[in-house]
Design an enzyme around this catalytic site. Structure first.
Site, PDB file in Angstrom:
ATOM      1  N   GLY A  53       0.561  -3.785   4.400  1.00 27.23           N
ATOM      2  CA  GLY A  53       0.649  -5.209   4.710  1.00 27.23           C
ATOM      3  C   GLY A  53      -0.731  -5.836   4.723  1.00 27.23           C
ATOM      4  O   GLY A  53      -1.637  -5.375   4.007  1.00 27.23           O
ATOM      5  N   ARG A  84     -13.567  -7.422  -2.070  1.00 25.76           N
ATOM      6  CA  ARG A  84     -12.752  -7.435  -0.840  1.00 25.76           C
ATOM      7  C   ARG A  84     -12.213  -6.022  -0.597  1.00 25.76           C
ATOM      8  O   ARG A  84     -11.651  -5.383  -1.474  1.00 25.76           O
ATOM      9  CB  ARG A  84     -11.600  -8.408  -0.992  1.00 25.76           C
ATOM     10  CG  ARG A  84     -10.662  -8.492   0.233  1.00 25.76           C
ATOM     11  CD  ARG A  84      -9.470  -7.562   0.102  1.00 25.76           C
ATOM     12  NE  ARG A  84      -8.517  -7.720   1.214  1.00 25.76           N
ATOM     13  CZ  ARG A  84      -7.463  -6.935   1.398  1.00 25.76           C
ATOM     14  NH1 ARG A  84      -7.221  -5.941   0.573  1.00 25.76           N
ATOM     15  NH2 ARG A  84      -6.661  -7.136   2.411  1.00 25.76           N
ATOM     16  N   ASP A  87      -7.729  -2.610   4.787  1.00 27.83           N
ATOM     17  CA  ASP A  87      -7.678  -1.584   5.832  1.00 27.83           C
ATOM     18  C   ASP A  87      -7.521  -0.170   5.285  1.00 27.83           C
ATOM     19  O   ASP A  87      -7.860   0.803   5.975  1.00 27.83           O
ATOM     20  CB  ASP A  87      -6.502  -1.872   6.784  1.00 27.83           C
ATOM     21  CG  ASP A  87      -5.162  -1.886   6.040  1.00 27.83           C
ATOM     22  OD1 ASP A  87      -5.110  -2.425   4.912  1.00 27.83           O
ATOM     23  OD2 ASP A  87      -4.184  -1.354   6.580  1.00 27.83           O
ATOM     24  N   THR A 125       0.804  -1.211   0.000  1.00 28.55           N
ATOM     25  CA  THR A 125       0.000   0.000   0.000  1.00 28.55           C
ATOM     26  C   THR A 125       0.844   1.270   0.000  1.00 28.55           C
ATOM     27  O   THR A 125       1.914   1.299   0.589  1.00 28.55           O
ATOM     28  CB  THR A 125      -0.831  -0.030   1.302  1.00 28.55           C
ATOM     29  OG1 THR A 125      -1.458  -1.286   1.381  1.00 28.55           O
ATOM     30  CG2 THR A 125      -1.841   1.075   1.337  1.00 28.55           C
TER      31      THR A 125
HETATM   32  N1  GLY Z   1      -3.007  -3.060   3.334  1.00 25.76           N
HETATM   33  C1  GLY Z   1      -3.611  -3.157   2.088  1.00 25.76           C
HETATM   34  C2  GLY Z   1      -4.635  -4.201   1.980  1.00 25.76           C
HETATM   35  O1  GLY Z   1      -4.616  -5.171   2.721  1.00 25.76           O
HETATM   36  O2  GLY Z   1      -5.480  -4.078   1.114  1.00 25.76           O
END
Ligand code: GLY
Length: 319
Positions: free
Chosen positions: A224, A200, A203, A172
């Site tokens: 992550g 989906r 975060d 990310t």
């Molecule tokens: N941290 C990015 C994701 O899991 O989509």
């Protein structure tokens, strides 16, 4: 303390994940030196990363979902006001981060998802783009061929579980910017985990999980495995620990330890075992920075007003 109170220090700082090109960060710092706001610079850097075709987990060129569709998540938070905007599972627009910021500015909402996010983007005249690059399409086709499946079969769950077990990153884009007035803004943008189930959401667009920012106490952004950051409320928790008087170092170590405990050792059959890590970037209200991770070897970049270029540093791994 009231939300809009400025901080004593006026130090400019850009804190970002290590994968962001130096020139994007340095251009952001140069703009801050000339008086740009934290919000404008955070958006500028995020847009530059979203346009970078070599960055395969953000914006154009991001890895698609299991059906070959690029679904993008982004959030933007203003630490002066605690206002925030976000989009999730957005398809077909060039700059999710700008749309997220506009959600914050134009609507009494924080998060728009899927068709609603696309509707809003079209309504404000956001630029459309086919976000699936030829390279990302080829990688997806290879993955589908490698698991010996075709996407027309009905069992998308089984298809996703078979496709996921490959390291394609969840790198990310995280950027936290503090301007000369001491205001902080944070921006997070991603295409999420490669070959994910359609719809989906990780975060990154969730305020409190992958992104949080409050001028009075500090800011946090995560990279992550989003499911882990969501389950511990990683970003808001780190900032709230600083609010309670914890140092940046103590807060970061505590959240990283919680994430490590949660993740544990991945089971051999866990389809997301390749992405079993989280790294959290932290900035306190005075502009001190750090990063904390559940495994060693994860880095970040920081550049201050007097630095000629970003410095690369390794995140602390407290486990
Ligand atoms: N941290 C990015 C994701 O899991 O989509």
């Amino acid at each position: 303390m009231p939300y809009n109170r400025g901080m004593a220090s006026s130090s400019i700082v850009v804190l970002a994940n290590a994968e962001i090109r130096d020139e994007f960060i340095s251009e952001g710092v140069e703009r801050l030196r000339h008086g740009a706001s934290a919000g404008d610079v955070a958006e500028f850097i995020a847009c530059a990363v979203e346009d970078d075709p070599d960055e395969h987990t953000v914006g154009y060129g991001g890895w698609p979902n299991i059906l070959g569709e690029v679904e993008l998540d982004a959030s933007f938070m203003d630490g002066a006001t605690l206002r925030a905007g976000a989009v999730a599972a957005l398809k077909g627009f060039r700059h999710p981060i700008s749309i997220a910021r506009q959600v914050m500015l134009r609507l009494p909402h924080v998060l728009l998802a899927g068709e609603g996010a696309a509707r809003f983007a079209a309504e404000i005249g956001a630029e459309r783009r086919d976000m699936l690059s030829p390279e990302a399409r080829a990688a997806w086709q290879q993955r589908i061929a490698a698991i010996g499946e075709d996407t027309h079969q009905r069992d998308t769950i089984a298809l996703t579980l078979r496709a996921l077990g490959e390291r394609r990153g969840s790198d990310t884009m995280n950027v936290i910017v503090r301007d000369a007035a001491g205001h902080i803004c944070s921006a997070v943008s991603t295409s999420g985990i490669a070959w994910k189930y359609p719809g989906r959401v990780g975060d990154s667009p969730l305020v409190g999980a992958g992104n949080y920012c409050d001028d009075r106490y500090g800011a946090a952004a995560c990279m992550g495995l989003g499911e882990a950051a969501m389950r511990v409320g990683a970003a808001v928790q780190a900032v709230m620990l600083m609010r309670l008087g914890w140092s940046l170092e103590s807060a970061g170590r505590e959240v990283a330890r919680q994430l490590s405990d949660l993740l544990g050792a991945p089971a051999a059959e866990d389809p997301t075992r390749h992405a079993h890590w989280v790294r959290i970037l932290l900035m306190d209200a005075a502009g001190h920075v750090g990063a904390f991770a559940t495994r060693p070897g994860l880095c970040y970049k920081v550049q201050r007003a007097d630095d000629p270029h970003p410095l690369l540093r390794e995140a602390v791994c407290p486990a």
